[in-house]
Motif scaffolding. Structure first.
Motif, mmCIF file in Angstrom:
data_model
loop_
_atom_site.group_PDB
_atom_site.id
_atom_site.type_symbol
_atom_site.label_atom_id
_atom_site.label_comp_id
_atom_site.label_asym_id
_atom_site.label_seq_id
_atom_site.Cartn_x
_atom_site.Cartn_y
_atom_site.Cartn_z
ATOM 1 N N SER A 319 5.169 4.552 18.760
ATOM 2 C CA SER A 319 4.665 5.931 18.787
ATOM 3 C C SER A 319 3.557 6.201 17.790
ATOM 4 C CB SER A 319 5.820 6.906 18.521
ATOM 5 O OG SER A 319 6.323 6.721 17.200
ATOM 6 N N SER A 320 3.294 5.248 16.883
ATOM 7 C CA SER A 320 2.386 5.523 15.775
ATOM 8 C C SER A 320 1.512 4.319 15.466
ATOM 9 C CB SER A 320 3.185 5.894 14.524
ATOM 10 O OG SER A 320 2.365 5.962 13.381
ATOM 11 N N LEU A 321 0.256 4.577 15.091
ATOM 12 C CA LEU A 321 -0.632 3.513 14.640
ATOM 13 C C LEU A 321 -0.265 3.004 13.252
ATOM 14 C CD1 LEU A 321 -4.136 4.886 15.735
ATOM 15 C CD2 LEU A 321 -2.987 2.859 16.639
ATOM 16 N N SER A 322 0.627 3.681 12.565
ATOM 17 C CA SER A 322 0.923 3.358 11.176
ATOM 18 C C SER A 322 1.656 2.022 11.039
ATOM 19 C CB SER A 322 1.777 4.456 10.536
ATOM 20 O OG SER A 322 2.171 4.071 9.227
ATOM 21 N N ILE A 323 1.009 1.072 10.393
ATOM 22 C CA ILE A 323 1.687 -0.191 10.089
ATOM 23 C C ILE A 323 2.670 -0.012 8.935
ATOM 24 C CG2 ILE A 323 1.340 -2.620 9.440
ATOM 25 C CD1 ILE A 323 0.627 -1.979 12.301
ATOM 26 N N PHE A 324 2.517 1.055 8.155
ATOM 27 C CA PHE A 324 3.575 1.407 7.197
ATOM 28 C C PHE A 324 4.886 1.651 7.949
ATOM 29 C CE2 PHE A 324 -0.072 2.999 4.542
ATOM 30 C CZ PHE A 324 0.104 2.080 3.508
ATOM 31 N N LYS A 325 4.808 2.397 9.041
ATOM 32 C CA LYS A 325 6.006 2.656 9.845
ATOM 33 C C LYS A 325 6.563 1.357 10.414
ATOM 34 C CE LYS A 325 7.852 5.620 13.491
ATOM 35 N NZ LYS A 325 7.560 6.744 14.438
ATOM 36 N N ALA A 326 5.670 0.464 10.853
ATOM 37 C CA ALA A 326 6.128 -0.828 11.361
ATOM 38 C C ALA A 326 6.841 -1.625 10.278
ATOM 39 C CB ALA A 326 4.940 -1.617 11.913
ATOM 40 N N GLU A 351 9.174 -6.815 -0.094
ATOM 41 C CA GLU A 351 8.139 -7.827 -0.300
ATOM 42 C C GLU A 351 7.797 -8.536 0.999
ATOM 43 O OE1 GLU A 351 9.821 -6.912 -4.268
ATOM 44 O OE2 GLU A 351 10.695 -7.262 -2.275
ATOM 45 N N GLU A 352 8.810 -8.857 1.793
ATOM 46 C CA GLU A 352 8.561 -9.591 3.034
ATOM 47 C C GLU A 352 7.856 -8.722 4.074
ATOM 48 O OE1 GLU A 352 12.234 -12.782 3.032
ATOM 49 O OE2 GLU A 352 12.677 -10.667 3.345
ATOM 50 N N ALA A 353 8.268 -7.482 4.188
ATOM 51 C CA ALA A 353 7.617 -6.576 5.141
ATOM 52 C C ALA A 353 6.153 -6.361 4.757
ATOM 53 C CB ALA A 353 8.359 -5.252 5.195
ATOM 54 N N PHE A 354 5.890 -6.216 3.469
ATOM 55 C CA PHE A 354 4.517 -6.035 2.997
ATOM 56 C C PHE A 354 3.676 -7.272 3.307
ATOM 57 C CE2 PHE A 354 1.200 -6.038 -0.301
ATOM 58 C CZ PHE A 354 0.699 -4.743 -0.161
ATOM 59 N N TYR A 355 4.253 -8.435 3.106
ATOM 60 C CA TYR A 355 3.565 -9.691 3.425
ATOM 61 C C TYR A 355 3.215 -9.757 4.914
ATOM 62 C CZ TYR A 355 3.074 -14.667 4.509
ATOM 63 O OH TYR A 355 2.632 -15.869 4.985
ATOM 64 N N LEU A 356 4.168 -9.408 5.787
ATOM 65 C CA LEU A 356 3.915 -9.440 7.233
ATOM 66 C C LEU A 356 2.739 -8.540 7.600
ATOM 67 C CD1 LEU A 356 7.560 -9.257 8.644
ATOM 68 C CD2 LEU A 356 6.048 -11.256 8.680
ATOM 69 N N ALA A 357 2.671 -7.375 6.968
ATOM 70 C CA ALA A 357 1.638 -6.387 7.303
ATOM 71 C C ALA A 357 0.274 -6.741 6.739
ATOM 72 C CB ALA A 357 2.056 -5.017 6.781
ATOM 73 N N THR A 358 0.220 -7.643 5.778
ATOM 74 C CA THR A 358 -1.036 -7.966 5.113
ATOM 75 C C THR A 358 -1.409 -9.437 5.325
ATOM 76 O OG1 THR A 358 0.176 -8.286 3.004
ATOM 77 C CG2 THR A 358 -0.820 -6.119 3.405
ATOM 78 N N LYS A 359 -0.944 -10.296 4.472
ATOM 79 C CA LYS A 359 -1.344 -11.699 4.533
ATOM 80 C C LYS A 359 -0.796 -12.418 5.764
ATOM 81 C CE LYS A 359 -1.636 -15.836 1.627
ATOM 82 N NZ LYS A 359 -1.286 -16.442 0.309
ATOM 83 N N GLY A 360 0.414 -12.046 6.187
ATOM 84 C CA GLY A 360 1.005 -12.698 7.358
ATOM 85 C C GLY A 360 0.169 -12.486 8.599
ATOM 86 N N GLY A 361 -0.117 -11.229 8.923
ATOM 87 C CA GLY A 361 -0.958 -10.933 10.076
ATOM 88 C C GLY A 361 -2.408 -11.280 9.843
ATOM 89 N N GLY A 362 -2.868 -11.107 8.610
ATOM 90 C CA GLY A 362 -4.264 -11.377 8.291
ATOM 91 C C GLY A 362 -4.671 -12.820 8.502
ATOM 92 N N ALA A 363 -3.704 -13.725 8.460
ATOM 93 C CA ALA A 363 -4.009 -15.146 8.633
ATOM 94 C C ALA A 363 -4.605 -15.452 10.001
ATOM 95 C CB ALA A 363 -2.744 -15.980 8.410
ATOM 96 N N GLU A 397 8.168 0.896 -6.842
ATOM 97 C CA GLU A 397 8.927 2.001 -6.263
ATOM 98 C C GLU A 397 8.001 2.986 -5.546
ATOM 99 O OE1 GLU A 397 12.759 2.381 -9.289
ATOM 100 O OE2 GLU A 397 10.807 3.201 -9.902
ATOM 101 N N ARG A 398 6.857 3.229 -6.130
ATOM 102 C CA ARG A 398 5.899 4.140 -5.479
ATOM 103 C C ARG A 398 5.405 3.535 -4.160
ATOM 104 N NH1 ARG A 398 1.518 4.860 -9.943
ATOM 105 N NH2 ARG A 398 0.486 6.066 -8.282
ATOM 106 N N LEU A 399 5.160 2.229 -4.163
ATOM 107 C CA LEU A 399 4.723 1.558 -2.939
ATOM 108 C C LEU A 399 5.819 1.609 -1.880
ATOM 109 C CD1 LEU A 399 2.574 -0.158 -1.476
ATOM 110 C CD2 LEU A 399 3.627 -2.184 -2.508
ATOM 111 N N GLU A 400 7.057 1.361 -2.282
ATOM 112 C CA GLU A 400 8.176 1.431 -1.341
ATOM 113 C C GLU A 400 8.276 2.823 -0.718
ATOM 114 O OE1 GLU A 400 13.040 0.711 -1.251
ATOM 115 O OE2 GLU A 400 11.965 0.828 -3.174
ATOM 116 N N ARG A 401 8.133 3.849 -1.530
ATOM 117 C CA ARG A 401 8.222 5.220 -1.026
ATOM 118 C C ARG A 401 7.102 5.503 -0.015
ATOM 119 N NH1 ARG A 401 7.731 10.342 -5.095
ATOM 120 N NH2 ARG A 401 5.882 9.138 -5.645
ATOM 121 N N LEU A 402 5.891 5.077 -0.319
ATOM 122 C CA LEU A 402 4.778 5.279 0.606
ATOM 123 C C LEU A 402 5.001 4.530 1.911
ATOM 124 C CD1 LEU A 402 1.839 5.022 -1.932
ATOM 125 C CD2 LEU A 402 2.410 7.039 -0.569
#
Length: 426
Positions: A319-326, A351-363, A397-402
């Motif tokens: 429902s959303s373009l937000s990869i944060f939501k993903a 940490e793992e979800a952040f990796y998937l959204a950045t370096k994992g997919g970016g590869a 913690e701030r990153l997790e909240r966002l």
């Protein structure tokens, strides 16, 4: 070329477990690539222009490995249906409208603008079967500065007449002409896009395989998303042992053909082993898999085996373009799978979800999705000052909240390939 420094709380991944945080540090962009992250700015970079985001959070741009641009107008609709019924009831009817170039222009202008102001800097995007409309989509994304692979969809069976290629030969000719017409872009590139095996005949797959080899193009499609779909493929392709072989027998399943396969919810051991051996990328789409009641992909297995994996919004089943939501849903769904399906598979962590959204997919783009030295410089700046808290929070913690709140309103600047796409007051 672009040379500048970004100051702020720099957050990036080195591995799926290693989230690096440098508080009020410096990320250096030199000639469109990262020159590294520093606690103290080296003298050799002191003359570079500086963006001062002290106290704010700076992350690599997020990567969406699977999104259907023409479905954007009906996101949030039809969520009581499963995959095949949803395609027939909503998707195909909407995609047929893109034969009208003015409708396509209105729709894609909205999509491109919303994607620009999201946290996504790179995306693998499905268009429709219409070459002119798909070229228009590429125009819109090229102007935005977002880095993207965009595909003219191919299908010639089990779909409405209005979306069916007249013949494999006609599909070959139109797709080749589209490739030629769209080869001059800087930010966007073509990607071969057989929708999925149920809508692509053997003859069409043979033609697309010829194009892949001739132009050395990547491929995107769908794999093992839904149990009914998998059974259907086994009936349509009785010479294959599993779904992935229906792509592999045409040379469009990794190896020398860079490939993204969305979903892989029900991939079995042999299919997973072939994906690993061939370096096939998996686009994990947790919201889509939930909305269409497809299931919960074993993303922990993919990570533990070292399979190339990123995240997809999968508009409009998502429902959303937000990869944060993903990211948030990837964690949540992994918890449900662990609790209800397989307690041997631990849930994902932040940490793992952040990796998937950045370096994992970016590869999929090579060196993208991190601030490590020599990576393409994509960055998103987040300002969470509108989220007051009664006590001090750590940067993590701030990153997790966002991540969990997934509000694009916190994005105040965005860079892709070194270019500043936008900046607004925080």
């Amino acid at each position: 070329m672009q040379k500048y420094v970004i100051k702020g709380n720099i957050c990036y991944s080195k591995t799926s477990k290693d989230l690096c945080i440098v508080e009020n540090g410096y990320a250096v962009c030199e000639n469109g690539r990262s020159a590294g992250v520093y606690e103290t700015l080296p003298k050799c970079y002191e003359a570079f222009p500086q963006y001062d985001y002290t106290g704010k959070i700076v992350i690599p741009g997020l990567c969406d490995l699977h999104v259907h641009a023409p479905q954007y107008p009906f996101r949030g609709l039809g969520m009581d249906l499963e995959l095949i019924d949803w395609l027939n009831t909503h998707t195909f009817k909407e995609e047929a409208k893109y034969a009208d170039i003015e409708y396509a222009r209105r729709s894609y202008t909205i999509f491109a603008n919303d994607l620009l102001y999201s946290a996504t800097t790179r995306a693998c995007i499905f268009g429709t079967i219409h070459p002119q409309a798909t070229a228009l989509l590429m125009d819109e994304l090229e102007q935005s500065g977002i880095k993207a692979y965009i595909g003219k969809v191919n299908m010639d069976r089990n779909c409405p007449t209005s979306l069916c290629e007249q013949s494999p030969e006609q599909a070959f000719a139109e797709t080749e002409q589209w490739i030629a017409d769209t080869s001059g872009y800087k930010n966007v590139k073509p990607i071969l896009t057989p929708r999925f095996i149920p809508t692509c005949s053997d003859a069409l797959m043979e033609k697309l395989s010829l194009l892949q080899k001739k132009y050395n193009l990547p491929v995107q499609s769908h794999l093992s998303e839904n149990l009914g779909e998998i059974q259907w493929v086994s009936e349509l392709c009785p010479d294959t042992a599993f779904y992935g072989e229906a792509y592999a027998k045409y040379g469009m399943f990794g190896g020398s053909c860079p490939t993204v396969m969305a979903h892989c919810v029900y991939s079995k051991e042999a299919e997973i082993a072939l994906m690993k051996a061939q370096n096939v990328f998996i686009a994990h789409c947790p919201e889509s898999n939930t909305n269409l009641a497809s299931g919960i992909a074993p993303v922990r297995t993919f990570l533990d085996l070292g399979i190339c994996t990123g995240l997809g919004s999968d508009i409009a089943a998502g429902s959303s373009l937000s990869i944060f939501k993903a990211m948030a849903m990837a964690i949540q769904c992994s918890k449900l799978r662990w609790r209800l399906v397989d307690q041997s598979l631990e849930p994902l962590c932040i940490e793992e979800a952040f990796y998937l959204a950045t370096k994992g997919g970016g590869a999929f783009w090579g060196k993208a999705g991190s601030f490590e030295k020599d990576y393409e410089f994509d960055a998103v700046v987040l300002d969470d000052q509108s989220l007051p808290h009664p006590q001090a929070l750590s940067v993590r913690e701030r990153l997790e909240r966002l991540l969990y709140l997934a509000q694009d309103s916190h994005i105040i600047a965005k860079f892709a390939g070194g270019k500043n796409l936008f900046e607004r007051a925080g």
